[in-house]
Design a protein around this motif. Structure first.
Motif, short mmCIF file in Angstrom:
data_model
loop_
_atom_site.label_atom_id
_atom_site.label_comp_id
_atom_site.label_asym_id
_atom_site.label_seq_id
_atom_site.Cartn_x
_atom_site.Cartn_y
_atom_site.Cartn_z
N GLY A 28 9.06 -2.66 -2.32
CA GLY A 28 10.32 -3.34 -1.97
C GLY A 28 11.21 -2.51 -1.07
N ALA A 29 11.09 -1.20 -1.16
CA ALA A 29 11.93 -0.32 -0.33
C ALA A 29 11.26 0.06 0.98
CB ALA A 29 12.27 0.95 -1.13
N MET A 30 10.06 -0.43 1.24
CA MET A 30 9.35 -0.10 2.48
C MET A 30 10.13 -0.45 3.76
SD MET A 30 6.58 1.59 2.29
CE MET A 30 5.46 1.25 3.63
N PRO A 31 10.89 -1.52 3.80
CA PRO A 31 11.65 -1.81 5.04
C PRO A 31 12.64 -0.71 5.41
CG PRO A 31 11.58 -3.77 3.66
CD PRO A 31 10.99 -2.64 2.87
N PHE A 32 13.00 0.13 4.44
CA PHE A 32 13.96 1.21 4.70
C PHE A 32 13.26 2.51 5.09
CE2 PHE A 32 15.96 -1.68 1.63
CZ PHE A 32 17.02 -2.11 2.41
N GLY A 33 11.94 2.49 5.16
CA GLY A 33 11.19 3.67 5.57
C GLY A 33 10.30 4.20 4.46
#
Length: 147
Positions: A28-33
């Motif tokens: 879920g946090a992949m879009p933030f790097g």
């Protein structure tokens, strides 16, 4: 001195859910790097592991003068009739037959239990419901300590 001791640890499958939950947070946090994803996964795994460990660290202890159920200490003299509950009866006593004033040590992943009546409604509770994997052993030990 402990006459009887049982730890109601969680099933091993729960630890797999801890890992999956942490990985889900990481995805879920992949879009933030990538760094954010790794940090989110690590934090998710750590927090959920602590919660699962705390839930599964509750103990049942019988000493010569007391029954310790979780954080409650009950004198042996306050214990009355003991009833061994099979899976069906345990389900009924933790749902439809439950008394809101009773002392309950519930663990849904432990199918069997022990229901112990309390003399003179000790502490305002009519009985103690204890989830236990070994209800016959616990009942025998309580009968032995009562004399």
């Amino acid at each position: 001195m402990h006459i009887y001791e049982e730890r109601l640890s969680v099933p091993r499958s729960w630890w797999g859910l801890v890992a999956l939950g942490g990985l889900g947070l990481g995805v879920g946090a992949m879009p933030f790097g990538l760094l954010a994803a790794v940090i989110a996964a690590a934090i998710g795994i750590a927090v959920s592991a602590v919660l699962v460990h705390l839930h599964g660290s509750v103990r049942i202890l019988v000493t010569p003068g007391h029954l310790v159920v979780g954080k409650r200490t009950i004198p042996i003299e306050a214990l009355g009739v003991t009833e061994i509950l099979d899976e069906r009866e345990a389900f009924e006593w933790r749902t439809v037959r439950a008394n809101p004033y009773a002392l309950l040590l519930l663990r849904s992943y432990v199918p069997t239990a022990l229901r112990i009546e309390l003399r003179n409604a000790w502490g305002g509770a009519p009985y103690v419901y204890v989830s236990t994997r070994q209800p016959m052993n616990l009942a025998a030990v309580l009968a032995f300590t009562r004399g």
